[in-house]
Scaffold this active site. Structure first.
Site, PDB file in Angstrom:
ATOM      1  N   LEU A  25       0.836  -1.203   0.000  1.00 40.84           N
ATOM      2  CA  LEU A  25       0.000   0.000   0.000  1.00 40.84           C
ATOM      3  C   LEU A  25       0.871   1.253   0.000  1.00 40.84           C
ATOM      4  O   LEU A  25       1.643   1.473   0.930  1.00 40.84           O
ATOM      5  CB  LEU A  25      -0.909   0.006   1.234  1.00 40.84           C
ATOM      6  CG  LEU A  25      -1.825  -1.209   1.365  1.00 40.84           C
ATOM      7  CD1 LEU A  25      -2.754  -1.034   2.562  1.00 40.84           C
ATOM      8  CD2 LEU A  25      -2.633  -1.425   0.086  1.00 40.84           C
ATOM      9  N   ALA A  26       0.720   2.037  -1.044  1.00 37.53           N
ATOM     10  CA  ALA A  26       1.577   3.223  -1.178  1.00 37.53           C
ATOM     11  C   ALA A  26       0.799   4.433  -1.685  1.00 37.53           C
ATOM     12  O   ALA A  26       1.378   5.396  -2.165  1.00 37.53           O
ATOM     13  CB  ALA A  26       2.727   2.918  -2.130  1.00 37.53           C
ATOM     14  N   ALA A  27      -0.530   4.368  -1.573  1.00 35.34           N
ATOM     15  CA  ALA A  27      -1.334   5.432  -2.189  1.00 35.34           C
ATOM     16  C   ALA A  27      -1.648   6.579  -1.242  1.00 35.34           C
ATOM     17  O   ALA A  27      -2.203   7.590  -1.665  1.00 35.34           O
ATOM     18  CB  ALA A  27      -2.639   4.847  -2.723  1.00 35.34           C
ATOM     19  N   GLY A  28      -1.324   6.407   0.026  1.00 32.91           N
ATOM     20  CA  GLY A  28      -1.672   7.445   1.001  1.00 32.91           C
ATOM     21  C   GLY A  28      -0.989   8.756   0.653  1.00 32.91           C
ATOM     22  O   GLY A  28       0.047   8.787  -0.019  1.00 32.91           O
ATOM     23  N   ARG A  32       0.824  14.028   7.005  1.00 36.32           N
ATOM     24  CA  ARG A  32       1.564  14.386   8.219  1.00 36.32           C
ATOM     25  C   ARG A  32       3.035  14.684   7.947  1.00 36.32           C
ATOM     26  O   ARG A  32       3.728  15.239   8.779  1.00 36.32           O
ATOM     27  CB  ARG A  32       1.405  13.266   9.267  1.00 36.32           C
ATOM     28  CG  ARG A  32      -0.007  13.168   9.829  1.00 36.32           C
ATOM     29  CD  ARG A  32      -0.258  11.863  10.579  1.00 36.32           C
ATOM     30  NE  ARG A  32      -0.585  10.755   9.685  1.00 36.32           N
ATOM     31  CZ  ARG A  32      -0.892   9.523  10.094  1.00 36.32           C
ATOM     32  NH1 ARG A  32      -0.910   9.247  11.378  1.00 36.32           N
ATOM     33  NH2 ARG A  32      -1.185   8.579   9.216  1.00 36.32           N
ATOM     34  N   THR A  94      -7.230   2.065   3.797  1.00 30.31           N
ATOM     35  CA  THR A  94      -6.356   0.939   3.459  1.00 30.31           C
ATOM     36  C   THR A  94      -7.129  -0.265   2.903  1.00 30.31           C
ATOM     37  O   THR A  94      -6.631  -0.982   2.033  1.00 30.31           O
ATOM     38  CB  THR A  94      -5.530   0.501   4.686  1.00 30.31           C
ATOM     39  OG1 THR A  94      -6.405   0.354   5.813  1.00 30.31           O
ATOM     40  CG2 THR A  94      -4.460   1.513   5.037  1.00 30.31           C
ATOM     41  N   GLY A 159      -3.039   1.053  15.324  1.00 30.74           N
ATOM     42  CA  GLY A 159      -4.212   0.245  15.620  1.00 30.74           C
ATOM     43  C   GLY A 159      -3.877  -0.718  16.758  1.00 30.74           C
ATOM     44  O   GLY A 159      -2.745  -1.185  16.876  1.00 30.74           O
ATOM     45  N   ASN A 189      -0.828  -2.983  15.881  1.00 28.91           N
ATOM     46  CA  ASN A 189      -0.817  -3.542  14.539  1.00 28.91           C
ATOM     47  C   ASN A 189       0.341  -2.930  13.755  1.00 28.91           C
ATOM     48  O   ASN A 189       0.432  -1.715  13.624  1.00 28.91           O
ATOM     49  CB  ASN A 189      -2.155  -3.202  13.864  1.00 28.91           C
ATOM     50  CG  ASN A 189      -2.191  -3.566  12.397  1.00 28.91           C
ATOM     51  OD1 ASN A 189      -1.501  -4.500  11.964  1.00 28.91           O
ATOM     52  ND2 ASN A 189      -3.000  -2.844  11.636  1.00 28.91           N
ATOM     53  N   ASN A 379      52.622  10.858  -7.751  1.00 28.71           N
ATOM     54  CA  ASN A 379      52.510  11.671  -6.536  1.00 28.71           C
ATOM     55  C   ASN A 379      51.935  13.041  -6.905  1.00 28.71           C
ATOM     56  O   ASN A 379      52.500  13.752  -7.721  1.00 28.71           O
ATOM     57  CB  ASN A 379      53.895  11.829  -5.901  1.00 28.71           C
ATOM     58  CG  ASN A 379      53.782  12.410  -4.497  1.00 28.71           C
ATOM     59  OD1 ASN A 379      53.060  13.374  -4.280  1.00 28.71           O
ATOM     60  ND2 ASN A 379      54.503  11.824  -3.555  1.00 28.71           N
TER      61      ASN A 379
HETATM   62  C1  UD1 Z   1      -2.126   1.840   9.584  1.00 28.10           C
HETATM   63  C2  UD1 Z   1      -3.106   0.845  10.228  1.00 28.10           C
HETATM   64  C3  UD1 Z   1      -2.827   0.760  11.716  1.00 28.10           C
HETATM   65  C4  UD1 Z   1      -1.379   0.337  11.934  1.00 28.10           C
HETATM   66  C5  UD1 Z   1      -0.406   1.264  11.188  1.00 28.10           C
HETATM   67  C6  UD1 Z   1       0.988   0.677  11.219  1.00 28.10           C
HETATM   68  C7  UD1 Z   1      -5.254   0.864   9.011  1.00 28.10           C
HETATM   69  C8  UD1 Z   1      -6.632   1.395   8.963  1.00 28.10           C
HETATM   70  N1  UD1 Z   1      -4.479   1.289  10.007  1.00 28.10           N
HETATM   71  O1  UD1 Z   1      -2.356   3.118  10.177  1.00 28.10           O
HETATM   72  O2  UD1 Z   1      -3.695  -0.195  12.323  1.00 28.10           O
HETATM   73  O3  UD1 Z   1      -1.104   0.336  13.320  1.00 28.10           O
HETATM   74  O4  UD1 Z   1      -0.780   1.395   9.797  1.00 28.10           O
HETATM   75  O5  UD1 Z   1       1.953   1.550  10.694  1.00 28.10           O
HETATM   76  O6  UD1 Z   1      -4.893   0.074   8.162  1.00 28.10           O
HETATM   77  N2  UD1 Z   1      -2.783   3.949   2.078  1.00 28.10           N
HETATM   78  C9  UD1 Z   1      -3.300   3.753   0.825  1.00 28.10           C
HETATM   79  N3  UD1 Z   1      -4.551   4.228   0.551  1.00 28.10           N
HETATM   80  C10 UD1 Z   1      -5.312   4.879   1.476  1.00 28.10           C
HETATM   81  C11 UD1 Z   1      -4.755   5.056   2.775  1.00 28.10           C
HETATM   82  C12 UD1 Z   1      -3.503   4.576   3.046  1.00 28.10           C
HETATM   83  O7  UD1 Z   1      -2.651   3.174  -0.041  1.00 28.10           O
HETATM   84  O8  UD1 Z   1      -6.431   5.270   1.135  1.00 28.10           O
HETATM   85  C13 UD1 Z   1      -1.409   3.445   2.360  1.00 28.10           C
HETATM   86  C14 UD1 Z   1      -0.413   4.505   2.776  1.00 28.10           C
HETATM   87  O9  UD1 Z   1       0.334   4.960   1.675  1.00 28.10           O
HETATM   88  C15 UD1 Z   1       0.481   3.783   3.762  1.00 28.10           C
HETATM   89  C16 UD1 Z   1      -0.398   2.680   4.300  1.00 28.10           C
HETATM   90  O10 UD1 Z   1      -1.503   2.547   3.437  1.00 28.10           O
HETATM   91  O11 UD1 Z   1       1.611   3.213   3.140  1.00 28.10           O
HETATM   92  C17 UD1 Z   1      -0.876   2.969   5.708  1.00 28.10           C
HETATM   93  O12 UD1 Z   1      -1.591   4.207   5.714  1.00 28.10           O
HETATM   94  P1  UD1 Z   1      -1.387   5.236   6.895  1.00 28.10           P
HETATM   95  O13 UD1 Z   1      -2.277   6.400   6.610  1.00 28.10           O
HETATM   96  O14 UD1 Z   1       0.025   5.475   7.136  1.00 28.10           O
HETATM   97  O15 UD1 Z   1      -2.042   4.395   8.085  1.00 28.10           O
HETATM   98  P2  UD1 Z   1      -1.696   4.493   9.628  1.00 28.10           P
HETATM   99  O16 UD1 Z   1      -2.485   5.602  10.212  1.00 28.10           O
HETATM  100  O17 UD1 Z   1      -0.243   4.490   9.823  1.00 28.10           O
HETATM  101 MG    MG Z   2       1.360   4.717   8.579  1.00 26.15          MG
END
Ligand code: UD1
Ligand code: MG
Length: 474
Positions: A25-28, A32, A94, A159, A189, A379
């Site tokens: 998962l890398a879409a976030g 922050r 996620t 989590g 988690n 040298n």
């Molecule tokens: C997430 C977990 C949390 C865990 C933590 C560990 C969920 C709901 N929460 O929280 O339980 O303790 O990781 O680090 O899963 N992403 C997407 N699409 C989205 C949202 C996120 O691809 O719509 C990706 C982000 O790029 C990231 C990953 O999912 O790589 C996790 O998202 P992030 O927002 O960092 O979740 P946390 O709040 O860290």
């Molecule tokens: Mg995270």
């Protein structure tokens, strides 16, 4: 051998025959981080977090690996190559992100024999061994799903894992949705989940978004599957490996942890680090046995150091091969394309770029060598500068074996100084110098007998005249 190579040896899982699909998962958005750059492309030890995760995952040899990227994140897709990518058109959480990977997983997604591993691209410290351990614990515990957990010193935004009396996982509650009792749970988690493929997508279809963030949480899959009688295992790991990166402070913490790991690996590999906490490595730094690294040395990407070489204090190296027995520094700066031969020396305040030094060659003080080849045992005197740039183009300098370049010489490239040739100190060399020739370009010296004393006397007379004028009150 680099730290990564050492680790990979023990991570392979020949025992597991189930087809493995991986979703990263890398879409976030990484809000922050407050960065224009997507979060997962920020570097830890000189490598993007996403690449750390992909390299760890690759050691499990998955049948398919899909990276979920956000809309318009071409740079993330590029960094994910050659893996397949799936676009999550809206960032709805996620769980929603994993669904976006469904099509790209192909037949595997519906195969009850297959397992799907989901990891987040923002946990760069995870090792392949830990992921392999998660696979083992799912098999050993005959569980449909296995989740990676850890005890966090400060559980903060992670989590929380809610266990039943048998130590099996009941559900995961996100920090924002947890009540005070749940928030007090230290078991967190790590964001890595391994599930039977068909069951995962069935459960995902039931995940809703009625929660604090209004998102489809992947973590809800656990409670849903459990409600249908699935067994859910937890594999525990250390926090040092599980920490996620959501902010710049987290990034610095991950960097510090990765550096500890790289320093330990360097020492295990037989390098002496006299003050390891002051040495900074890249993910790919390769130190041979009996290399010595003094305090305050920084290794950028692409450095290898051969056996018996010493890197003295306050040196900075990138894109450089240091040959066996060579000595670098203190205060040397070796830039990309530097290749140092066996037993060569590069001393204080020397900068090299795209420069090859032959065996036993020396540039001990205050020198710039750019786009240069230096023959064996040559040298290079203090203050030598290769003038490789004319303001528009770069040019090469060749210095033959055994040549001697006198101090404070400027070699105006393109230029060749032949083997065994000598350049007199203070020369500006603009034409090639033949083998064994002597080149001198400085002006003839003129010495005036008694001239120093006469000059000093005339200055003192002038000084007295001026002081006398002052006391006259003018
Ligand atoms: C997430 C977990 C949390 C865990 C933590 C560990 C969920 C709901 N929460 O929280 O339980 O303790 O990781 O680090 O899963 N992403 C997407 N699409 C989205 C949202 C996120 O691809 O719509 C990706 C982000 O790029 C990231 C990953 O999912 O790589 C996790 O998202 P992030 O927002 O960092 O979740 P946390 O709040 O860290
Ligand atoms: Mg995270």
């Amino acid at each position: 051998m680099s730290a990564e190579q050492t680790r990979s040896a023990s991570a392979q899982e020949p025992g597991s025959t189930r087809p493995l699909g991986v979703v990263v998962l890398a879409a976030g958005q990484g809000t922050r981080m407050r960065s224009r750059r997507p979060k997962v492309l920020h570097d830890v030890a000189g490598k993007a977090m996403l690449r750390h995760v992909l390299d760890a995952v690759a050691q499990l040899r998955p049948a398919r690996c899909v990276v979920v990227v956000g809309p318009g994140q071409a740079a993330v897709a590029e960094a994910a190559a050659p893996h397949a990518t799936a676009e999550q058109t809206e960032r709805l959480g996620t769980g929603h992100a994993v669904q976006a990977a469904h099509a790209a997983l192909g037949e595997l997604a519906a195969d009850p024999q297959a397992e799907v591993l989901i990891t987040c691209a923002d946990t760069p410290l995870l090792t392949a061994e830990t992921l392999a351990g998660l696979r083992r614990s799912r098999t050993e515990q005959a569980a449909e799903i296995a989740v990676l957990g850890f005890r966090a010193r400060d559980p903060g935004g992670y989590g929380r894992l809610v266990l039943d009396a048998d130590g099996l996982l009941q559900r995961i509650v996100e920090a924002k949705d947890a009540d005070p009792r749940e928030r007090a749970i230290e078991l967190c988690n790590a964001g890595v989940l391994l599930a039977r493929a068909d069951l995962l997508f069935e459960a995902l279809a039931r995940v809703g978004n009625d929660n604090a963030k209004g998102e489809y949480y992947l973590t809800d899959v656990v409670g849903i599957a459990r409600g249908q009688g699935a067994r859910i295992a937890v594999a525990l790991g250390g926090e040092a490996e599980m920490q996620g990166v959501n902010s710049r402070a987290d990034l610095a913490a991950a960097e510090a942890q990765m550096q500890r790991r790289l320093r330990a690996a360097a020492m295990t590999g037989g390098a002496t680090l006299s003050a390891p906490e002051t040495v900074f490595f890249s993910h790919d730094t390769a130190l041979a046995a009996d290399v010595t690294v003094e305090p305050h040395v920084v290794f950028g990407p692409g450095v290898s150091v051969a056996e018996g070489a010493t890197i003295k204090a306050f040196s900075h190296l990138e894109g450089t091969q240091v040959g066996p027995g060579a000595q670098v520094g203190p205060y040397a700066r070796l830039r990309p394309g530097t290749v140092l031969g066996a037993d060569s020396r590069v001393g204080n305040f020397v900068e090299t770029k795209n420069a090859q030094l032959g065996a036993g060659a020396k540039a001990n003080h205050l020198t710039y060598l750019g786009d240069t080849v230096v023959g064996a045992a040559a040298n290079i005197g203090a203050g030598t500068i290769t003038c490789n740039y004319d303001g528009t183009l770069k040019h090469r300098t060749e210095i033959g074996a055994g040549a001697f370049i006198g101090s404070n010489s400027a070699l105006v490239a393109p230029v060749t100084v032949g083997a065994g040739a000598i350049v007199g100190a203070g020369s500006t060399v603009t034409q090639d110098v033949a083998d064994d020739a002597l080149a001198l370009t400085r002006a003839q010296q003129r010495t005036v007998a008694g001239g120093g004393a006469r000059f000093r006397a005339s200055r003192q007379a002038e000084k007295a005249r001026r002081t006398g004028a002052d006391t006259d009150g003018s």
